[in-house]
Design an enzyme around this catalytic site. Structure first.
Site, PDB file in Angstrom:
ATOM      1  N   CYS A 116       0.834  -1.203   0.000  1.00 26.35           N
ATOM      2  CA  CYS A 116       0.000   0.000   0.000  1.00 26.35           C
ATOM      3  C   CYS A 116       0.865   1.248   0.000  1.00 26.35           C
ATOM      4  O   CYS A 116       1.831   1.352   0.775  1.00 26.35           O
ATOM      5  CB  CYS A 116      -0.919   0.012   1.216  1.00 26.35           C
ATOM      6  SG  CYS A 116      -2.135  -1.317   1.213  1.00 26.35           S
ATOM      7  N   CYS A 117       0.511   2.196  -0.849  1.00 32.15           N
ATOM      8  CA  CYS A 117       1.320   3.415  -0.970  1.00 32.15           C
ATOM      9  C   CYS A 117       0.688   4.605  -0.258  1.00 32.15           C
ATOM     10  O   CYS A 117       1.332   5.644  -0.100  1.00 32.15           O
ATOM     11  CB  CYS A 117       1.532   3.760  -2.443  1.00 32.15           C
ATOM     12  SG  CYS A 117       0.027   4.251  -3.317  1.00 32.15           S
ATOM     13  N   GLN A 118      -0.580   4.483   0.191  1.00 29.82           N
ATOM     14  CA  GLN A 118      -1.275   5.656   0.709  1.00 29.82           C
ATOM     15  C   GLN A 118      -0.576   6.288   1.901  1.00 29.82           C
ATOM     16  O   GLN A 118      -0.602   7.503   2.075  1.00 29.82           O
ATOM     17  CB  GLN A 118      -2.721   5.297   1.098  1.00 29.82           C
ATOM     18  CG  GLN A 118      -3.636   5.051  -0.077  1.00 29.82           C
ATOM     19  CD  GLN A 118      -3.604   3.611  -0.547  1.00 29.82           C
ATOM     20  OE1 GLN A 118      -2.712   2.846  -0.178  1.00 29.82           O
ATOM     21  NE2 GLN A 118      -4.569   3.230  -1.367  1.00 29.82           N
TER      22      GLN A 118
ATOM     23  N   HIS B   9       2.509   6.600   2.327  1.00 29.14           N
ATOM     24  CA  HIS B   9       3.731   7.267   1.905  1.00 29.14           C
ATOM     25  C   HIS B   9       3.445   8.460   0.998  1.00 29.14           C
ATOM     26  O   HIS B   9       4.208   9.423   0.978  1.00 29.14           O
ATOM     27  CB  HIS B   9       4.639   6.296   1.135  1.00 29.14           C
ATOM     28  CG  HIS B   9       5.024   5.081   1.917  1.00 29.14           C
ATOM     29  ND1 HIS B   9       5.947   5.119   2.939  1.00 29.14           N
ATOM     30  CD2 HIS B   9       4.620   3.790   1.826  1.00 29.14           C
ATOM     31  CE1 HIS B   9       6.095   3.902   3.442  1.00 29.14           C
ATOM     32  NE2 HIS B   9       5.306   3.081   2.778  1.00 29.14           N
TER      33      HIS B   9
END
Length: 304
Positions: free
Chosen positions: A71-73, A75
């Site tokens: 998951c990138c949210q 970052h």
């Protein structure tokens, strides 16, 4: 080459691997909708819908290449990184599933995709040291998908992890950019008058600014800090998980269709999408651009 895909989402990483000639053997995601549509487009792969913190890696097939898009949210600057935000902390922690899977399987190569801010994560160094303790050299590559065949400027980080003495630096190509005009169909879609009642003043201002610079046909961003239009002669900006880009054509405008978003992400025209527009855009906005994944995987295969 046998491949598994952690956090597979809509299947951009898997599709890129398939385009490179790999066999996608297994894919996982915690989101049922993502698993459903990945399985429709990759029916020969085994699928699991699960929080990968709880995965039993002994049930995962042996593989040559592990793909992972944690998951990138937590970052991303676009979603904020408020200190102590438990949702973002949980999002960032998904990267540790990659360590767990690598510890069990020790595949020769691992590719991890995320936003470049992943490298600024407070726990990135401990994460990297954990991967190095497992025998992996870690090599970050920050690339623009437009340089690798997608008609979209999408800056992403790909970590190349190899069981080698030194980090592996890939000499990736820089292809001619494809324009947004290459996938927009001016004969399709639900067009509306620009000057319709209730149109937001900020939208009208963006249209005026875009028209002054680009003429009658251009793109505008519906939110964010972009106050001017965007030329159709260049790649579109980043496709996100909600409708962002509108097409202006004279006195009419409309949002991108899900099919245009699919093309902007560089998925093949045969890739199946849900009928629900909002769900389709959400899936696509979370995905890896397949052409970027294909280029990176092909380069890895050349060096194997």
């Amino acid at each position: 080459m046998n491949v598994i895909d952690l956090f597979a989402g809509a299947g951009g990483f898997s599709t890129g691997a398939s385009m490179a000639g790999c066999n996608v053997a297994w894919a996982a995601n915690h989101w049922p909708d993502a698993v459903e549509w990945h399985s429709r487009n990759h029916p020969d792969a085994a699928h699991i819908c699960q929080d990968l913190h709880q995965a039993d890696w002994s049930q995962v097939p042996t593989h040559d290449l592990m793909l992972a898009s944690p998951c990138c949210q937590g970052h991303s600057k676009a979603r904020g990184k408020a200190s102590g935000n438990p949702q973002h902390d949980a999002s960032r922690s998904t990267a540790w599933a990659v360590v767990s899977a690598a510890e069990y399987h020790r595949p020769p190569t691992i590719l991890v995709e995320n936003v470049p801010e992943f490298l600024d994560w407070q726990l990135y160094r401990p994460w990297m040291l954990a991967m190095q303790a497992l025998g992996y050299a870690v090599s970050p590559h920050v690339v623009d998908a437009a340089d690798l065949g997608a008609p979209q400027n999408r800056i992403r980080m790909f970590l190349v992890l190899t069981q080698s003495a030194q980090p592996l630096k890939l000499n990736l190509p820089t292809l001619d950019h494809l324009s947004a005009a290459s996938f927009i169909d001016f004969e399709a879609g639900r067009w509306q008058p620009i000057e319709k009642p209730g149109r937001a003043a900020a939208t009208l201002e963006r249209v005026r600014a875009g028209r002054a610079t680009h003429g009658d046909r251009f793109l505008i961003s519906y939110y964010g800090n972009t106050k001017t239009g965007r030329s159709l002669d260049r790649p579109i900006g980043t496709i996100t998980t909600r409708d962002r880009w509108a097409i202006v054509d004279g006195d009419r405008m409309r949002m991108l269709s899900r099919w245009e978003c699919r093309s902007a992400m560089s998925f093949p025209d045969t890739y199946q999408l849900p009928d629900n527009h909002r769900l389709a855009v959400h899936l696509l906005g979370n995905a890896v651009c397949p052409t970027a994944a294909k280029s990176i995987i092909e380069k890895l295969m050349d060096l194997a």
